[in-house]
Write an enzyme that holds these catalytic residues in place. Sequence first.
Site, PDB file in Angstrom:
ATOM      1  N   LYS A 409       0.828  -1.213   0.000  1.00  0.00           N
ATOM      2  CA  LYS A 409       0.000   0.000   0.000  1.00  0.00           C
ATOM      3  C   LYS A 409       0.863   1.263   0.000  1.00  0.00           C
ATOM      4  O   LYS A 409       0.452   2.298  -0.535  1.00  0.00           O
ATOM      5  CB  LYS A 409      -0.916   0.007   1.236  1.00  0.00           C
ATOM      6  CG  LYS A 409      -1.897  -1.156   1.302  1.00  0.00           C
ATOM      7  CD  LYS A 409      -3.017  -1.013   0.304  1.00  0.00           C
ATOM      8  CE  LYS A 409      -4.046  -2.132   0.493  1.00  0.00           C
ATOM      9  NZ  LYS A 409      -5.198  -1.984  -0.410  1.00  0.00           N
ATOM     10  N   LYS A 410       2.045   1.169   0.590  1.00  0.00           N
ATOM     11  CA  LYS A 410       2.923   2.333   0.655  1.00  0.00           C
ATOM     12  C   LYS A 410       3.640   2.606  -0.665  1.00  0.00           C
ATOM     13  O   LYS A 410       4.380   3.596  -0.774  1.00  0.00           O
ATOM     14  CB  LYS A 410       3.952   2.154   1.770  1.00  0.00           C
ATOM     15  CG  LYS A 410       3.380   2.321   3.173  1.00  0.00           C
ATOM     16  CD  LYS A 410       4.444   2.139   4.226  1.00  0.00           C
ATOM     17  CE  LYS A 410       3.934   2.473   5.620  1.00  0.00           C
ATOM     18  NZ  LYS A 410       2.850   1.613   6.080  1.00  0.00           N
ATOM     19  N   THR A 411       3.449   1.758  -1.650  1.00  0.00           N
ATOM     20  CA  THR A 411       4.043   2.049  -2.959  1.00  0.00           C
ATOM     21  C   THR A 411       3.277   3.129  -3.711  1.00  0.00           C
ATOM     22  O   THR A 411       3.687   3.519  -4.812  1.00  0.00           O
ATOM     23  CB  THR A 411       4.092   0.770  -3.822  1.00  0.00           C
ATOM     24  OG1 THR A 411       2.771   0.214  -3.942  1.00  0.00           O
ATOM     25  CG2 THR A 411       5.019  -0.268  -3.195  1.00  0.00           C
ATOM     26  N   ASP A 455       8.339  -2.386   5.778  1.00  0.00           N
ATOM     27  CA  ASP A 455       7.108  -3.175   5.661  1.00  0.00           C
ATOM     28  C   ASP A 455       7.207  -4.221   4.554  1.00  0.00           C
ATOM     29  O   ASP A 455       6.674  -5.328   4.687  1.00  0.00           O
ATOM     30  CB  ASP A 455       5.922  -2.247   5.402  1.00  0.00           C
ATOM     31  CG  ASP A 455       5.453  -1.546   6.668  1.00  0.00           C
ATOM     32  OD1 ASP A 455       5.708  -2.069   7.757  1.00  0.00           O
ATOM     33  OD2 ASP A 455       4.846  -0.468   6.567  1.00  0.00           O
TER      34      ASP A 455
END
Length: 1015
Positions: A409-411, A455
């Site tokens: 999701k942090k990409t 993560d």
Amino acid sequence: MFALAVSTHFRLIFTIDMGSNASLVPQQEDLQTICQQTGFTAKEVQRLYSRFKILDKNNCEFLTRENLLCISEVNINPLGKRLIDVIMEDYGENNKIDFQQFIFLLAKFRRAKFKSSVTEFNTRNSKLRFLFDMYDRNHDMKIDRNELLEVLKMMIGGNVHDDQIEMIADHTINELDKDGDKSITFEEFCKTLDRIDADDKMSMKFLNKSSCFMGPKKQQELSTMRRLFGVEMADFQSWSSFVKLMNRPEDPSSLAAFRILFGILMMLDIPQERGMSHADLYYPNEDRECQFPLFNFLEPFRAEYMVVIYFIMFLGAVGITLGLFYRCSAIIFAITYWYIFLLDKTSWNNHSYLYGLLGFQLIFFDAHHYWSIDGLLFRKKIRNSHVPLWNYTLLRYQIFLVYFIAGLKKTEWDWVAGYSMDSLGDHWVFSPFRTFMTIEQITWLLVHVCGLLFDLFIGFALFFDRSRPIAIVFCAAFHTMNSQMFNIGMFPYTMLATIPVFFHNNWLRKFVNRVLPKFLYKEEPVQYSSSCLYSKEEIKPEESKTTSLKSAIANATSVKHAPVKATFRHKMLTIFALLYLTEQAFLPYSHFITKGYNNWTNGLYGYSWDMMVHSWHTQHVKITFIDKSTDEVHYLKPTAWASAKRWSSHADMIVQYAQCIKGKLKEHNYDDVEIRFDIWRSMNGRFNQRQIDPRIDLLSADVKWSTFEDTPWLQPLLTNLSDWRTRMQKIENTLSSKDQNVLVTFVADFPGLFLENYIPPDLNTTIEVLEGQIIVELISLKKNITLNVGENTTVPNGDYHNVHTVSPTPSCYMYVYLNQSDADIVQLWDRFYNLTDRLLNETIVRNRPLHSDKEEADLVRLSYENVFEELRHKTIHELLEIPIDYKIHNKNETSTNWTNIRLQFETSMNRSIVKRLDSKVKVQERTLRVFKALMNRKKKQFLRCYHIVKVAFKSIIFRKDFMQLVDDEINNVDDESGSNTIVTEESPPPSSSKPLSSKKTSSTNGKTKKKQIKK
């Protein structure tokens, strides 16, 4: 005992026979002769010859003892040398064996599929004779006591005392010796093995399977996979092998450690974040706020019954921790937890969802098989017994997903570019890095880039042995920092508690055996469990390891619970594990199904593991309701019936709140109304913009919300304006560098809509257009001003104005606020601080010789008291040398309240001194002080829980009013009574608009204390 020896020899024979697919072949004439004599096919002989040449390191056409010892499985086996003795002495010459001798030896273990394929080498009698010769080394066709003892000592000598080995040998000979000669003849030996299918057990079953004849490289790959992942590819080749894998027996100690830690953390979490200590405020019996359950049929019970539900949940956590009535405790904990969780969507977050998932998993886990009261007192057959592999698989997979999907999701570009947590770099936990990095570098590199990499890869690093120590260090640092930066309850400590889940399953047992003295803890053998699946080889060796009569009896009883064939239960639990694994991987990306929950971000809040990816700022919420009978327009305070603000972020809760407001208004004789919301929000540093269309009547029949359909009345996120964020930061930095009291709010609006705004009296405000075209309507002056890109105008303070977007595309503009009263107070504060700081330093120098025995912190504290004792005799005008008639620039006040200003200054100075003292106090003392404060806070929470539970049961049993009992018997309840009148305003409240702070707040975590609202 004989069965153990037989199975051991068979495994050794299999080890020798592993072959390769290389193309080495003997001479054609020799090949035909060998095939005729042994019954092997030409292809089988070629493979065996290839294996022979691989073992023949010196290429001398024969094998030595050293060559055979190079086979690792033979080298580590206690009977390996005896096996080599048999091969060399009985089938070779001069401690050498050539290929012809080698192939004739292996011919004994060729499977005879048909009677016609039986030769003189592979008869049953020939195979048993080879096995018999393993014992009978003097070839007198008898196994005497000494020969049997010699083999037994090789097999179990290191684990069993010599006296017990002799007893086993005597017992074996007495049982098998039929002719009374104190030895075992070959006939007696064969009769003992009548029930064993020698052709099946002593044969090379893999001879015709190319996958099993692997070269050394392939064998190394196979062992590497087993070493790294604990499984082989063969475990996935069929359903039965997969069922056996998932139910493979594992040590229960690591799972028990997680059970205990999770139970303790939930016991701490329930009074705090779940809200048990203030359940009377969350669920008052009268004048209840609007609720936001996942399903509309869910409703809270009366407050006293809600307290009982919390109490039951707490008892479930206690039972999980102690392993007391474990299965029942896990069930009641999971049911009550999910009921509380589903009852209020405003308190949802990812870690609360994770707690519920872990509680649900514990229902099915056998986590009470180690260190549990159940196993100690009530169900001794489960005490220290195996648990199936799928227990660990589900738990590890769940924690891995939390990390890995959070990384995926942090990409998103918002995170990678550093917009999600743009104000985190100035937190004190990053103080060591600020010596060589700027705050901007810390924010982007450490928070965003390192957070993404952590993560993405930490789950993999925890899984493998070599990388795990480094991963533990990073995990401990990461979660410890999170516990200080965010108010997220027990989540960091829960994630720390899950780290040992990735260790070897017997880590706790080894740790206890190594640390605790023997008289405190006595190691017991792990028992068999009906929850697992065993092979016959896994069961039989255990029978020889009993070192006492008591343990032998316990092991014999345990064997009854060791299934070797999969039952219906094993298969169903394997299916459950597969479904759970699939569902957890699918849910974070199921947004194409649950379209109704897609707002500016995808998905229902809580199960997407998108922690901290989105930061929000709610600038403005206006609720308008129109009485249709009179066409009167009223404005409702947004927190009138919902103290939690999260409802304004999600379409489903907006609809729920509108329906709830409709019901509340009916109680105040507003029977036919329209309700409209105007919500302005900013996500990840973008423009403040509308989230819903303010012209929509949310009570209209046309306004619908569905879980599986898009919400048409939501306004889209203006992602095409995302590139403005860099320019917005530059504009804000430029203006702040000129005057620190300047605040900037960036606004974007849709064509055809207008913003109604109020400017407080103490703000000097200008509007400047960045993109598009707007018309500023000055209501009191009855004047309209058209502004294009780059143009600005001043708007009057203490009054309302409207900003209309008239361009065909969304308009972008900014408010620039200059708070003159704040500027004046900041100047006065600087003078006050400089004065007190100078006096304090002078007093410290003066007091140091007089109090040389005091610590530096005590000296500063004493000097500070002296300074303020001196300052109390002077007014603030005297201290700051300002005229008596000096006034703070504030049009709201006719006179300046200097008493309040001085109080604020002294409070700020106290905080500054506290920080100064902290730097001089020893780390141990500071840590102890923090720990004591934490313990006092927890003590108060648990005491209030105790009192509120007691009051709840008293209310239920004696039928007394619960809320009255709380007021009478619990002293620390905030007593805020509400009235039955409703606040209506003929114009929007002045507080409906506010300058945008440059700092953002993280997403709400857990419940916020809901107090009764005056309406």
